[in-house]
Scaffold this motif. Structure first.
Motif, short mmCIF file in Angstrom:
data_model
loop_
_atom_site.label_atom_id
_atom_site.label_comp_id
_atom_site.label_asym_id
_atom_site.label_seq_id
_atom_site.Cartn_x
_atom_site.Cartn_y
_atom_site.Cartn_z
N GLU A 1 25.60 -9.76 7.91
CA GLU A 1 25.58 -11.27 7.81
C GLU A 1 24.50 -11.53 6.76
O GLU A 1 23.31 -10.98 6.72
CB GLU A 1 25.75 -12.26 8.77
N HIS A 2 24.68 -12.50 5.80
CA HIS A 2 23.54 -12.92 5.18
C HIS A 2 23.20 -14.37 5.52
O HIS A 2 24.17 -15.19 5.79
CB HIS A 2 23.72 -12.82 3.63
N GLN A 3 22.15 -14.72 5.14
CA GLN A 3 21.65 -16.20 5.36
C GLN A 3 21.97 -17.16 4.16
O GLN A 3 21.47 -16.94 3.30
CB GLN A 3 20.40 -16.06 5.79
N ALA B 1 30.09 -22.86 15.01
CA ALA B 1 31.13 -22.26 14.00
C ALA B 1 30.69 -22.61 12.76
O ALA B 1 30.66 -23.80 12.23
CB ALA B 1 32.48 -22.17 14.50
N VAL B 2 30.90 -21.57 11.85
CA VAL B 2 30.95 -22.02 10.23
C VAL B 2 32.42 -21.67 10.02
O VAL B 2 32.83 -20.64 10.06
CB VAL B 2 29.85 -21.20 9.39
N GLN B 3 33.16 -22.37 9.37
CA GLN B 3 34.55 -22.14 9.29
C GLN B 3 35.21 -22.27 7.70
O GLN B 3 34.59 -22.95 6.86
CB GLN B 3 35.58 -23.20 9.93
N LEU B 4 36.03 -21.66 7.42
CA LEU B 4 36.61 -21.46 6.13
C LEU B 4 38.19 -21.60 6.49
O LEU B 4 38.82 -20.48 7.07
CB LEU B 4 36.31 -20.12 5.42
N ALA C 1 36.82 -18.72 11.79
CA ALA C 1 35.17 -18.82 11.87
C ALA C 1 34.55 -17.54 11.00
O ALA C 1 35.23 -16.46 11.34
CB ALA C 1 34.95 -18.56 13.32
N VAL C 2 34.18 -17.94 10.15
CA VAL C 2 33.30 -16.90 9.25
C VAL C 2 31.86 -16.65 9.34
O VAL C 2 31.17 -15.91 8.76
CB VAL C 2 33.79 -17.31 7.82
N SER D 1 24.58 -18.37 9.18
CA SER D 1 24.59 -16.52 9.07
C SER D 1 26.09 -16.47 8.74
O SER D 1 27.05 -16.83 9.77
CB SER D 1 24.35 -15.98 10.49
N ILE D 2 26.39 -15.98 7.58
CA ILE D 2 27.78 -15.88 7.04
C ILE D 2 28.09 -14.30 6.57
O ILE D 2 27.34 -13.65 6.17
CB ILE D 2 28.02 -16.71 5.86
N ASP D 3 29.41 -13.82 6.96
CA ASP D 3 29.65 -12.58 6.64
C ASP D 3 29.64 -12.44 5.30
O ASP D 3 29.90 -13.05 4.15
CB ASP D 3 31.38 -12.40 7.04
N LYS D 4 28.96 -11.19 4.83
CA LYS D 4 28.37 -10.68 3.65
C LYS D 4 29.73 -10.31 2.92
O LYS D 4 29.66 -10.31 1.52
CB LYS D 4 27.67 -9.41 3.64
N ARG D 5 30.86 -9.91 3.39
CA ARG D 5 31.88 -9.68 2.74
C ARG D 5 32.62 -10.68 2.08
O ARG D 5 33.75 -10.63 1.28
CB ARG D 5 32.85 -8.97 3.56
N LEU D 6 32.23 -12.15 2.41
CA LEU D 6 32.70 -13.36 1.78
C LEU D 6 32.11 -13.62 0.52
O LEU D 6 30.78 -13.72 0.65
CB LEU D 6 32.67 -14.48 2.81
N ASN D 7 32.84 -13.74 -0.60
CA ASN D 7 32.34 -14.22 -1.83
C ASN D 7 32.36 -15.70 -2.00
O ASN D 7 33.58 -16.22 -2.04
CB ASN D 7 32.86 -13.55 -3.08
#
Length: 324
Positions: A38-40, A56-59, A63-64, A85-91
């Motif tokens: 994850e990246h910050q 949670a952080v949601q999209l 929860a992502v 902290s969010i998944d790095k694979r998410l643009n």
């Protein structure tokens, strides 16, 4: 040759392992996962309104990521820095927004990501736009606040009115009111008993409803046949209305009158049929003739040669002796 490990070394290794496990567990409870990819990302708010670390952080409801930490940025406490902290694979487009909201009436606060249209994406350590929406309870509270004074005034007036009515109502009226309430209570109990009885017969009621549905379905399926029957019935009634029923009944009455006259003549011994019906001597003579005819036929069957002579090859049959 086996290497001997001293007791002190083993104790030191165990202590190091315990410290590492403690650090990892402490960071996990704070919402920091060391091994996650994850990246910050940061967001600044004036009020986090109950948002907590590890929320949670949601999209789009998924929860992502999660809230890593919440810190105060200035001495006045007017700005809050939220680290996510969010998944790095998410643009994440750079013009996206992070909105603090509540998914339900009693649910925890979440950070909802709303993507923008930019071709540039958020990188590790970037700050995205922030926004805070009022939850359902907040919206209800803001809607009710303006009418609270009016509600208080109305309640005070209602209390005064009730006290005045209580003073105006005499003892007899109060007794009648109590009796009415008692009867209402009995009615409610009866309704409750009725509802329980209906609940016990729910299977039978369901069967009746099902039969009624089946009957209506059959009627619907046979709608054309029923329409034909009604059409034929209408045609029959129309033909009956056009038929000369009065003339037919008159002809029938005339026939009945003629038949009545014939029967009267028979009873009065008029004509041959009347004489045959009413003359007893004629009846006796006919009966006697029929008896003689019956004896004659019996004798013919018993002695046919007395009455019929048949010649075979020119010979005459020998006459039978006549019984004396």
């Amino acid at each position: 040759m086996a290497i001997k490990i001293s007791k002190e070394v083993r104790i030191g290794a165990l202590a190091i392992v315990c410290i590492v496990i403690f650090i990892l567990g402490f960071n996990y409870l704070k919402g920091n996962d060391i091994f996650s990819k994850e990246h910050q990302v940061y967001a600044v708010y004036n009020n986090v309104d109950g948002l907590l670390p590890a929320n949670a952080v949601q999209l789009n409801g998924l929860a992502v990521g999660k809230v890593q930490s919440i810190k105060v940025m200035n001495e006045s406490g007017s700005l809050m820095l939220v680290t996510m902290s969010i998944d790095k694979r998410l643009n994440i487009p750079s013009d996206s927004r992070a909105i603090i909201t509540s998914p339900g009436l009693l649910g925890d606060k979440v950070v909802k990501l709303v993507f923008g249209q930019s071709a540039q994406y958020v990188k590790d350590g970037d700050t995205i736009n922030s926004l805070m929406l009022k939850d359902l309870m907040g919206s209800i509270q803001d809607s009710l606040l303006p009418i609270v004074p009016g509600v208080k005034s109305t309640l005070a007036s209602l209390d005064t009115t009730v006290k005045g009515l209580s003073n105006m109502v005499d003892a007899e009226a109060q007794q009648n009111l109590k009796e009415t309430l008692r009867n209402l209570n009995e009615t409610v109990k009866s309704l409750n008993t009725l509802s329980n009885a209906l609940a016990k017969q729910s299977t039978a009621v369901a069967g009746i409803v099902q039969n009624v549905n089946g009957f209506t379905t059959n009627l619907n399926k046979n709608n054309e046949n029923i329409s034909g029957i009604l059409t034929n019935t209408n045609q029959l009634t129309e033909q009956l209305s056009q038929a000369k029923i009065a003339e037919t009944m008159q002809s029938l009455q005339s026939s009945v009158n003629e038949l009545h006259g014939i029967m009267s003549k028979i009873n009065n011994s008029e004509g041959s049929l009347g004489l045959m019906v009413n003359d007893k001597q004629l009846y006796n003579n006919l009966q006697s003739s029929l008896s003689s005819l019956d004896v004659l036929m019996g004798d013919i069957k018993a002695h046919p040669s007395r009455y019929i002579n048949i010649t075979v090859f020119g010979r005459k049959p020998k006459p039978e002796p006549v019984q004396q």
